[in-house]
Design a protein around this motif. Structure first.
Motif, mmCIF file in Angstrom:
data_model
loop_
_atom_site.group_PDB
_atom_site.id
_atom_site.type_symbol
_atom_site.label_atom_id
_atom_site.label_comp_id
_atom_site.label_asym_id
_atom_site.label_seq_id
_atom_site.Cartn_x
_atom_site.Cartn_y
_atom_site.Cartn_z
ATOM 1 N N THR A 147 0.833 -1.199 0.000
ATOM 2 C CA THR A 147 0.000 0.000 0.000
ATOM 3 C C THR A 147 0.867 1.249 0.000
ATOM 4 O O THR A 147 0.594 2.211 -0.728
ATOM 5 N N SER A 148 1.922 1.254 0.806
ATOM 6 C CA SER A 148 2.822 2.408 0.878
ATOM 7 C C SER A 148 3.478 2.680 -0.467
ATOM 8 O O SER A 148 3.579 3.834 -0.895
ATOM 9 N N THR A 149 3.907 1.637 -1.142
ATOM 10 C CA THR A 149 4.560 1.792 -2.441
ATOM 11 C C THR A 149 3.579 2.362 -3.468
ATOM 12 O O THR A 149 3.915 3.293 -4.202
ATOM 13 N N GLY A 150 2.375 1.822 -3.511
ATOM 14 C CA GLY A 150 1.363 2.333 -4.432
ATOM 15 C C GLY A 150 0.976 3.769 -4.112
ATOM 16 O O GLY A 150 0.776 4.588 -5.005
ATOM 17 N N TYR A 151 0.881 4.096 -2.823
ATOM 18 C CA TYR A 151 0.544 5.448 -2.368
ATOM 19 C C TYR A 151 1.604 6.439 -2.854
ATOM 20 O O TYR A 151 1.279 7.485 -3.398
ATOM 21 N N LYS A 152 2.875 6.080 -2.657
ATOM 22 C CA LYS A 152 3.964 6.967 -3.068
ATOM 23 C C LYS A 152 3.996 7.150 -4.582
ATOM 24 O O LYS A 152 4.212 8.263 -5.068
ATOM 25 N N GLN A 153 3.758 6.076 -5.338
ATOM 26 C CA GLN A 153 3.774 6.178 -6.802
ATOM 27 C C GLN A 153 2.638 7.060 -7.305
ATOM 28 O O GLN A 153 2.844 7.913 -8.175
ATOM 29 N N SER A 154 1.443 6.869 -6.767
ATOM 30 C CA SER A 154 0.299 7.676 -7.191
ATOM 31 C C SER A 154 0.485 9.141 -6.786
ATOM 32 O O SER A 154 0.169 10.047 -7.557
ATOM 33 N N LEU A 155 1.007 9.362 -5.575
ATOM 34 C CA LEU A 155 1.258 10.737 -5.105
ATOM 35 C C LEU A 155 2.303 11.429 -5.973
ATOM 36 O O LEU A 155 2.123 12.587 -6.361
ATOM 37 N N GLN A 156 3.366 10.744 -6.315
ATOM 38 C CA GLN A 156 4.412 11.342 -7.154
ATOM 39 C C GLN A 156 3.874 11.710 -8.524
ATOM 40 O O GLN A 156 4.155 12.768 -9.059
ATOM 41 N N ALA A 157 3.063 10.830 -9.096
ATOM 42 C CA ALA A 157 2.487 11.103 -10.408
ATOM 43 C C ALA A 157 1.526 12.291 -10.342
ATOM 44 O O ALA A 157 1.493 13.117 -11.264
ATOM 45 N N ALA A 158 0.770 12.398 -9.245
ATOM 46 C CA ALA A 158 -0.144 13.544 -9.084
ATOM 47 C C ALA A 158 0.651 14.849 -8.957
ATOM 48 O O ALA A 158 0.287 15.857 -9.554
ATOM 49 N N LEU A 159 1.730 14.808 -8.199
ATOM 50 C CA LEU A 159 2.571 16.005 -8.045
ATOM 51 C C LEU A 159 3.226 16.378 -9.370
ATOM 52 O O LEU A 159 3.336 17.567 -9.693
ATOM 53 N N ASP A 160 3.661 15.389 -10.125
ATOM 54 C CA ASP A 160 4.250 15.656 -11.437
ATOM 55 C C ASP A 160 3.214 16.276 -12.371
ATOM 56 O O ASP A 160 3.523 17.188 -13.146
ATOM 57 N N GLY A 161 1.978 15.790 -12.309
ATOM 58 C CA GLY A 161 0.912 16.325 -13.151
ATOM 59 C C GLY A 161 0.456 17.706 -12.751
ATOM 60 O O GLY A 161 -0.103 18.451 -13.559
ATOM 61 N N ALA A 162 0.696 18.085 -11.510
ATOM 62 C CA ALA A 162 0.273 19.400 -11.032
ATOM 63 C C ALA A 162 1.193 20.507 -11.513
ATOM 64 O O ALA A 162 0.827 21.662 -11.494
ATOM 65 N N GLN A 163 2.395 20.161 -11.919
ATOM 66 C CA GLN A 163 3.362 21.200 -12.314
ATOM 67 C C GLN A 163 3.288 21.532 -13.742
ATOM 68 O O GLN A 163 2.769 21.402 -14.615
#
Length: 163
Positions: A147-163
């Motif tokens: 769960t932690s790994t999936g959470y970090k991957q999804s969060l990173q992709a969301a942050l990348d998409g926000a920029q």
């Protein structure tokens, strides 16, 4: 030989419940934090900004730097919500939604996550760590590694998409 038969019988009797075990309804489905808590007006409406007349100091007022400063203030005050992709893990699908005000992470919600005890315990910790770190560079929660790994991957992709 006298002990072999009782040991074998008790071993089989002990394994039968393990073979017949199936997870109950508490382990079915997914967690959705976004559906549990409705969005506030601050997240759904554009931020309101007010402008004040410039103070005069005897010199000719310059509007160019002030406009730039107002634009920066508006960009910093802009609240936006970005969803990361759904990440398949060995425990289930994990997807997060991040709310940003300017470049600051103000909230992280799990849109989808496995409905299990380790995940339910890990989600608040992961959220707290992401808010503290202001990035997806957070520690994995012991016992909820997938769960932690999936959470970090999804969060990173969301942050990348926000920029």
């Amino acid at each position: 030989m006298k002990r072999a038969i009782p040991v074998l019988a008790l071993s089989i009797a002990g394994l039968v419940p393990v073979w017949l075990y199936s997870p109950g309804p508490a382990h079915e489905g997914e967690i959705n934090e976004a559906a549990a808590a409705p969005e506030t007006q601050a997240q759904t409406q554009a931020p309101q900004t007010t402008t004040a007349a410039p103070k005069t100091s005897g010199a000719a007022p310059t509007t160019q730097p002030q406009q730039t400063q107002q634009q920066q203030t508006q960009q910093q005050a802009q609240t936006r919500t970005v969803s990361g992709p759904a990440v398949n893990t060995s425990e289930g699908v994990v997807q997060v939604q991040v709310t940003l005000q300017g470049n600051k992470i103000t909230d992280v919600r799990a849109l989808r996550a496995p409905n299990s005890d380790p995940t339910r315990m890990a989600l608040p910790i992961l959220k707290q760590e992401a808010l503290k770190a202001q990035s997806a560079d957070i520690d994995t929660v012991s016992g909820a590694t997938a769960t932690s790994t999936g959470y970090k991957q999804s969060l990173q992709a969301a942050l990348d998409g926000a920029q």
